[in-house]
Design an enzyme around this catalytic site. Structure first.
Site, PDB file in Angstrom:
ATOM      1  N   ILE A  89     -25.560 -52.768  25.854  1.00  0.00           N
ATOM      2  CA  ILE A  89     -24.922 -51.463  25.978  1.00  0.00           C
ATOM      3  C   ILE A  89     -25.935 -50.428  25.506  1.00  0.00           C
ATOM      4  O   ILE A  89     -26.850 -50.741  24.742  1.00  0.00           O
ATOM      5  CB  ILE A  89     -23.597 -51.355  25.184  1.00  0.00           C
ATOM      6  CG1 ILE A  89     -23.784 -51.715  23.709  1.00  0.00           C
ATOM      7  CG2 ILE A  89     -22.530 -52.233  25.813  1.00  0.00           C
ATOM      8  CD1 ILE A  89     -22.514 -51.593  22.878  1.00  0.00           C
ATOM      9  N   ASP A  90     -25.795 -49.198  25.990  1.00  0.00           N
ATOM     10  CA  ASP A  90     -26.766 -48.157  25.673  1.00  0.00           C
ATOM     11  C   ASP A  90     -26.848 -47.890  24.175  1.00  0.00           C
ATOM     12  O   ASP A  90     -25.898 -48.147  23.424  1.00  0.00           O
ATOM     13  CB  ASP A  90     -26.389 -46.848  26.375  1.00  0.00           C
ATOM     14  CG  ASP A  90     -26.439 -46.953  27.888  1.00  0.00           C
ATOM     15  OD1 ASP A  90     -27.137 -47.857  28.386  1.00  0.00           O
ATOM     16  OD2 ASP A  90     -25.790 -46.126  28.553  1.00  0.00           O
ATOM     17  N   LYS A  91     -27.969 -47.323  23.764  1.00  0.00           N
ATOM     18  CA  LYS A  91     -28.174 -46.969  22.357  1.00  0.00           C
ATOM     19  C   LYS A  91     -27.005 -46.146  21.811  1.00  0.00           C
ATOM     20  O   LYS A  91     -26.513 -46.394  20.705  1.00  0.00           O
ATOM     21  CB  LYS A  91     -29.481 -46.193  22.203  1.00  0.00           C
ATOM     22  CG  LYS A  91     -29.741 -45.669  20.805  1.00  0.00           C
ATOM     23  CD  LYS A  91     -31.021 -44.842  20.762  1.00  0.00           C
ATOM     24  CE  LYS A  91     -31.236 -44.249  19.372  1.00  0.00           C
ATOM     25  NZ  LYS A  91     -32.461 -43.411  19.311  1.00  0.00           N
TER      26      LYS A  91
ATOM     27  N   THR B 276     -23.969 -45.839  23.074  1.00  0.00           N
ATOM     28  CA  THR B 276     -22.648 -46.419  23.313  1.00  0.00           C
ATOM     29  C   THR B 276     -22.342 -47.355  22.150  1.00  0.00           C
ATOM     30  O   THR B 276     -23.190 -48.152  21.761  1.00  0.00           O
ATOM     31  CB  THR B 276     -22.606 -47.204  24.632  1.00  0.00           C
ATOM     32  OG1 THR B 276     -22.905 -46.334  25.715  1.00  0.00           O
ATOM     33  CG2 THR B 276     -21.239 -47.836  24.848  1.00  0.00           C
TER      34      THR B 276
ATOM     35  N   ARG C 199     -21.650 -44.194  33.133  1.00  0.00           N
ATOM     36  CA  ARG C 199     -22.154 -42.825  33.056  1.00  0.00           C
ATOM     37  C   ARG C 199     -22.510 -42.288  34.438  1.00  0.00           C
ATOM     38  O   ARG C 199     -22.184 -41.143  34.791  1.00  0.00           O
ATOM     39  CB  ARG C 199     -23.366 -42.776  32.128  1.00  0.00           C
ATOM     40  CG  ARG C 199     -23.041 -43.224  30.703  1.00  0.00           C
ATOM     41  CD  ARG C 199     -24.282 -43.497  29.890  1.00  0.00           C
ATOM     42  NE  ARG C 199     -25.035 -42.277  29.653  1.00  0.00           N
ATOM     43  CZ  ARG C 199     -26.247 -42.265  29.109  1.00  0.00           C
ATOM     44  NH1 ARG C 199     -26.847 -43.403  28.765  1.00  0.00           N
ATOM     45  NH2 ARG C 199     -26.866 -41.114  28.908  1.00  0.00           N
TER      46      ARG C 199
END
Length: 293
Positions: A135-137, A139, A234
């Site tokens: 998962i993104d930084k 998130t 996103r």
């Protein structure tokens, strides 16, 4: 010496190099070199890189041996939700990367687990030991990491075949016309902004959404990922013209929250050893609760 790994392909009908590259998160040209060295077999026979899977085969392979990188090992604020001999489930806060990039000095989930003495698989790319999915930084929420190569491959196969379940809560700008629906597009690298992704020719991306509450000028939305493309939620919300609140990359920053408002609140998968279906939850973080008001 690397041990031979084996998996039963129950549904994929892709080229063998594309399939292994996707589930192991390794560049396809690296997989092709591996195949050329006779390291991959389907139903006991060595195959070429363009072999197309039929959906009911036994795949065996020897893991690639990468040169071990110098990973930055440092503890950080992560919470271990579950751990056994095979895997570890982590609740990741926003602002922490899952794994370091080349030359990155960021604290990471991987670095924190290694710091705590937790052994991780080495089947994937060298800077990503144990990393089955990401998962993104910015998130927050639940992820699972594998401790050994067999567990890693079995978990990765569940994600590739859409057997695992992932749910997110996001807060979006404005009001989405339909209260629920499915966004099905292709996602690829943005043709101009190379650090971004966009709805262009690329890989299939499927996101299911349901509006669970409408606020004055925002919607609280539950997302279910069928695929796991980079920045998928996103990009899809920007595509609907309702980007995530605070997403400075795909929309604009917000005074109300210091990151994009997205949280991975649920993860479910079959345990690779016991075959028991496990479910893990993460509470909505403080910054998103305050945004809701």
């Amino acid at each position: 010496m690397p041990q031979t790994q084996q998996i039963i392909n129950t549904g994929t009908q892709k080229r063998i190099d594309s399939y292994l590259a996707e589930i192991l998160d390794i560049p396809r040209n690296q997989i092709q070199k591996w195949i050329e060295k006779g390291k991959v077999c389907v139903n006991g026979k060595v195959v070429s890189k363009n072999y197309k899977l039929k959906g009911e085969e036994k795949i065996s392979f020897e893991p690639i041996e990468f040169e071990k990188p110098n990973l930055k090992i440092a503890d950080c604020d992560i919470k271990i939700l579950y751990e056994d001999d095979f895997l570890v489930v982590v609740d990741k806060p926003a602002g922490v990367v899952v794994h370091p990039g080349a030359g990155s000095e960021h604290k990471s989930v991987v670095g924190a687990l290694l710091f705590r003495g937790i052994k991780l698989s080495d089947i994937g790319a060298p800077l990503r030991p144990g990393v089955v999915h990401r998962i993104d930084k910015d998130t927050s929420g639940v992820i699972v990491l594998a401790k050994d190569n067999n567990t890693h491959f079995k978990l990765a196969n569940q994600f590739a075949l859409h057997i695992s379940k992932r749910y997110y809560i996001g807060i979006c700008e404005g009001h989405i016309k339909d209260s629920f629906g499915t966004i099905k597009t292709q996602i690829g690298r943005h043709p101009i902004k190379r650090k971004q992704f966009a709805v262009v020719q690329g890989k299939l991306a499927v996101t299911h959404y349901k509006v669970i509450m409408r606020l004055k000028d925002m919607d609280i939305v539950r997302f279910e990922l069928e695929t796991g493309r980079t920045h998928q939620i996103r990009v899809h919300m920007q595509y609907l013209n309702h980007p995530l609140v605070g997403d400075s990359v795909y929309s604009k920053s917000s005074k109300l929250i210091q990151r994009h408002a997205l949280h991975a609140f649920y993860l479910g998968f079959f345990h690779p050893n016991s075959n028991k279906f496990l479910k893990f939850y993460s509470k909505l973080p403080k910054d998103m609760i305050e945004l809701i008001g």
